[in-house]
Design a protein around this motif. Structure first.
Motif, PDB file in Angstrom:
ATOM      1  N   ILE A 378       0.679  -1.090  -0.102  1.00 32.02           N
ATOM      2  CA  ILE A 378      -0.132   0.075  -0.118  1.00 32.02           C
ATOM      3  C   ILE A 378       0.878   1.331   0.120  1.00 32.02           C
ATOM      4  N   MET A 379       1.849   1.281   0.812  1.00 30.34           N
ATOM      5  CA  MET A 379       2.834   2.548   0.772  1.00 30.34           C
ATOM      6  C   MET A 379       3.360   2.607  -0.432  1.00 30.34           C
ATOM      7  N   ALA A 380       3.776   1.749  -1.026  1.00 27.62           N
ATOM      8  CA  ALA A 380       4.477   1.911  -2.483  1.00 27.62           C
ATOM      9  C   ALA A 380       3.538   2.615  -3.430  1.00 27.62           C
ATOM     10  N   LEU A 381       2.116   2.562  -3.126  1.00 23.61           N
ATOM     11  CA  LEU A 381       1.195   3.179  -4.219  1.00 23.61           C
ATOM     12  C   LEU A 381       0.687   4.417  -3.660  1.00 23.61           C
ATOM     13  N   ALA A 382       0.633   4.593  -2.437  1.00 20.05           N
ATOM     14  CA  ALA A 382       0.224   6.027  -1.893  1.00 20.05           C
ATOM     15  C   ALA A 382       0.876   7.251  -2.291  1.00 20.05           C
ATOM     16  N   ILE A 442     -22.635  11.437  -9.382  1.00 18.43           N
ATOM     17  CA  ILE A 442     -22.687  10.170  -8.703  1.00 18.43           C
ATOM     18  C   ILE A 442     -21.525   9.841  -7.792  1.00 18.43           C
ATOM     19  N   SER A 443     -21.615   9.120  -6.781  1.00 15.01           N
ATOM     20  CA  SER A 443     -20.483   8.706  -5.777  1.00 15.01           C
ATOM     21  C   SER A 443     -19.457   8.329  -6.821  1.00 15.01           C
ATOM     22  N   THR A 444     -18.020   8.612  -6.277  1.00 16.84           N
ATOM     23  CA  THR A 444     -16.725   8.196  -6.814  1.00 16.84           C
ATOM     24  C   THR A 444     -16.224   7.417  -5.531  1.00 16.84           C
ATOM     25  N   ARG A 445     -16.824   6.744  -4.955  1.00 18.15           N
ATOM     26  CA  ARG A 445     -16.285   5.988  -3.740  1.00 18.15           C
ATOM     27  C   ARG A 445     -15.215   5.056  -4.084  1.00 18.15           C
ATOM     28  N   ALA A 446     -15.158   4.423  -5.196  1.00 20.31           N
ATOM     29  CA  ALA A 446     -14.362   3.455  -5.912  1.00 20.31           C
ATOM     30  C   ALA A 446     -13.028   3.912  -5.797  1.00 20.31           C
ATOM     31  N   GLN A 447     -12.638   5.059  -5.544  1.00 26.98           N
ATOM     32  CA  GLN A 447     -11.445   5.731  -5.550  1.00 26.98           C
ATOM     33  C   GLN A 447     -11.003   5.086  -4.264  1.00 26.98           C
ATOM     34  N   MET A 448     -11.513   4.725  -3.158  1.00 24.24           N
ATOM     35  CA  MET A 448     -10.879   3.987  -1.858  1.00 24.24           C
ATOM     36  C   MET A 448     -10.587   2.590  -2.240  1.00 24.24           C
ATOM     37  N   THR A 449     -10.581   2.028  -3.084  1.00 23.81           N
ATOM     38  CA  THR A 449     -10.096   0.688  -3.595  1.00 23.81           C
ATOM     39  C   THR A 449      -8.455   0.627  -3.969  1.00 23.81           C
ATOM     40  N   TRP A 450      -7.861  -0.164  -3.708  1.00 21.37           N
ATOM     41  CA  TRP A 450      -6.531  -0.297  -4.362  1.00 21.37           C
ATOM     42  C   TRP A 450      -6.504  -1.371  -5.568  1.00 21.37           C
ATOM     43  N   PHE A 524      -1.017   7.525   7.869  1.00 20.25           N
ATOM     44  CA  PHE A 524      -1.593   6.489   7.269  1.00 20.25           C
ATOM     45  C   PHE A 524      -2.042   7.010   5.683  1.00 20.25           C
ATOM     46  N   PRO A 525      -2.053   6.332   4.716  1.00 18.36           N
ATOM     47  CA  PRO A 525      -2.469   6.714   3.468  1.00 18.36           C
ATOM     48  C   PRO A 525      -3.901   7.279   3.681  1.00 18.36           C
ATOM     49  N   ARG A 531      -4.165   9.935  -2.192  1.00 19.45           N
ATOM     50  CA  ARG A 531      -3.827   8.897  -1.160  1.00 19.45           C
ATOM     51  C   ARG A 531      -2.422   8.996  -0.469  1.00 19.45           C
ATOM     52  N   GLU A 532      -2.093  10.227  -0.410  1.00 21.31           N
ATOM     53  CA  GLU A 532      -0.740  10.545   0.396  1.00 21.31           C
ATOM     54  C   GLU A 532      -0.918  10.075   1.997  1.00 21.31           C
ATOM     55  N   CYS A 533       0.372  10.184   2.283  1.00 24.68           N
ATOM     56  CA  CYS A 533       0.718   9.699   3.866  1.00 24.68           C
ATOM     57  C   CYS A 533       1.938  10.591   4.152  1.00 24.68           C
ATOM     58  N   VAL A 534       1.800  11.099   5.472  1.00 21.47           N
ATOM     59  CA  VAL A 534       2.817  11.869   6.019  1.00 21.47           C
ATOM     60  C   VAL A 534       3.082  11.023   7.584  1.00 21.47           C
TER      61      VAL A 534
END
Length: 596
Positions: A378-382, A442-450, A524-525, A531-534
């Protein structure tokens, strides 16, 4: 002589007939009107939910989603009505790979899921409510037709994308621009297309005859199988610009909508300090609230104050551990194996508790075998895929300052003791183009998938993306006693938890707990694109004393100091001392509690 009570931005509302709190004063007024007309808490929630779609269109809409926790006064336990729609049948990792994408875009047509809010509100009204469909829909229709005062934050969401709407999303330009420009704040604004959509649904419902439940079911079918689904299906076949900077067609179809219906399920719950806290399942972030409580179970809160460095440190460090588990293990149980029983168990959290030291952790530390490998993937993609064009996935655009608080919320308890908590979101006007003829996005909630396979929250067709939406309902001795929640994406369970702890351990009333200085971790991402993480970052309001801020820095926390009233939009209701209580955040100057 008794001392004066602590100053709060407004009084805690107290009454015996009913109390309401929402993130917008008009929705609160409408919900209270439903109670005055003889409706129950669930009727009031439905009416408020539809009004929030109209008056906070930058934070939710008719094409969005909603998780609801509801409890009748004589129920043995609350229930979840899941209005989180699923990903389309065509939303496969292979499809996105063919498009050359590493992550799901944050805006446009590709990240769409089935819009679940309408179905969930219909189920709540049918199974828990008592009023006719027309009665609960009419206030929203009236505001859409005749106008409502437009929030400055709505205008701030439209301003940066006015030209983009005209060039790339003309249907959004038609819906949200006035004479080709952004509307003006605090003026009456109308959404006639949405009004026409709801009037047409209502007219179809009346064809079912006089039976209330038949009308509600006819309305639901009209949305998911009738003209609404047909309009969505036709529009989503045409390529439009998204946050990748490319024009791409959507995957959502009328068949996806027809196959879906709102479900009812048990809550996930845990005991804490004499209360039982109820949340939605691991398809939401809800269990992190419970994991944080489990990690804090041995803390002697009387040994330090509610605005101390020790309080912030312990809560922040528990959040880091709980959210690491969220990233590694949470997802829709219909598509992934989620070891939730273990994650909430006493033995597991007793061991995890030992990881909390006197210094801030700068590591992502999930538990259970295989968690580290998942976090590494996950961190490699965030944050790996830049955003081009219409901003990130959260309902704000790149030219805007960062805004915390990305959705809406409501809590209601009536004179009978019926209680409901709901967090509507999605279908933000900035996130995807308005569907012609319907007037909403319309909802764009699929962005929360990897897109990486094998993760709990990997993209899978026909399952719920792991959402950030997370209402809370609390029982005591088997009776509903408190409901609370907040907008704010990944921050929702952090702000709600802090509020809950101050009520439970320090005796704060609802309003004082809501007004108190807030903070959150960013360790966390983010759930929203890109999906950035600090690691180590803590956002904290500057109402904390300089000594507290200095002590937190000494502990290694990377502090990002925020304005005095920047974080949190918590709403809450409670039953205690023979009365009903309510409070609402003064942040954003629009939330309101009302009751009598």
């Amino acid at each position: 002589m008794p001392s004066l009570p602590p100053f709060t931005t407004r009084p805690e509302i107290k009454g015996t007939f009913g109390v309401v709190t929402t993130t917008h004063w008009l929705a609160s007024s409408v919900a209270m009107a439903m109670l005055e007309k003889g409706g129950n808490a669930f009727d009031a929630a439905v009416a408020a939910g539809f009004v929030l779609q109209i008056v906070e269109p930058h934070l939710n809409g008719p094409g969005g989603e909603v998780p609801i926790i509801a409890m009748r006064h004589d129920d043995t336990a609350p229930r979840v009505i899941c209005g989180q729609g699923v990903t389309p049948a065509g939303a496969t990792a292979e499809h996105f790979a063919q498009l050359g994408l590493k992550t799901v875009p944050g805006t446009g047509l590709l990240p769409a899921v089935v819009p679940g809010a309408f179905g969930a509100w219909m189920r709540l009204l049918r199974d828990y409510g008592s009023m006719p469909l027309a009665s609960v829909l009419e206030p929203a229709i009236d505001y859409a037709e005749n106008g409502f005062p437009l929030l400055g934050r709505v205008v701030s969401s439209i301003l940066p994308v006015a030209e983009f709407f005209k060039q790339e999303w003309p249907s959004s330009a038609e819906q949200w621009l006035v004479d080709g420009a952004a509307p003006r704040p605090d003026r009456l604004f109308r959404s006639p297309a949405i009004a026409r959509t709801y009037r047409r649904i209502l007219a179809e419902a009346m064809l079912a005859g006089p039976d209330r439940e038949a009308q509600i079911e006819r309305a639901r079918a009209t949305f998911y199988e009738g003209f609404v689904a047909e309009a969505v299906d036709a529009f989503y076949r045409k390529p439009l610009m998204d946050s990748t900077g490319e024009r791409r067609a959507g995957l959502l179809t009328g068949e996806d909508m027809a196959r879906w219906s709102a479900s009812e399920e048990a809550t996930v719950s845990a005991d804490y300090a004499g209360y039982r806290v109820h949340k939605c399942g691991p398809w939401s972030q809800g269990p992190v609230f419970l994991q944080q409580l489990a990690l804090l179970e041995d803390v002697d809160f009387t040994s330090f104050g509610p605005e101390s460095a020790a309080f912030v440190h312990r809560v922040a460090e528990s959040a880091k551990l709980a959210f690491a588990d969220r990233e590694a293990w949470y997802g829709d149980p219909a598509g992934a194996e989620v070891p939730l029983e273990t994650l909430l168990s006493a033995d597991y959290n007793a061991a995890r508790r030992q990881l909390i030291g006197e210094q801030a952790s700068l590591e992502m530390r999930p538990g259970l075998k295989g968690g580290d490998a998942r976090i590494a993937a996950i961190m490699a993609l965030a944050g790996s895929e830049p955003t081009i064009g219409p901003g990130g996935g959260e309902p704000t655009f790149a030219p805007l300052p960062e805004v915390e608080g990305d959705t809406v919320h409501l809590d209601i308890v009536d004179r009978f003791g019926n209680m409901v908590s709901a967090t509507p979101s999605g279908g933000w006007l900035q996130s995807s183009p308005s569907v012609p003829g319907l007037g909403f996005s319309i909802s764009t909630r699929a962005q929360m998938t990897w897109l990486t396979p094998g993760l709990a929250s990997s993209l899978r067709p026909g399952v719920r993306p792991r959402t950030t939406l997370t209402p809370t309902l609390v029982t005591r001795d088997g009776k509903p006693c408190m409901a609370l929640g907040s907008p704010g994406g990944d921050q929702q369970d952090q702000w709600s938890l802090t509020t809950f702890l101050r009520i439970v351990h320090y005796g704060y009333d609802l309003q004082r707990a809501i007004d108190a200085p807030q903070f959150q971790v960013r360790h966390f991402p983010a759930s929203f694109h890109p999906r950035e993480c600090v690691l180590g970052r803590v956002l904290i309001e500057n109402r904390f004393s300089p000594a507290v801020l200095a002590a937190l820095r000494d502990k290694g926390h990377d502090l990002a100091i925020q304005d005095e009233w920047a974080l949190g939009r918590v709403c809450a209701v409670a039953v205690r001392d023979g009365m009903l209580h309510a409070g609402a955040s003064a942040r954003h100057m629009q939330g309101y509690a009302v009751g009598r």
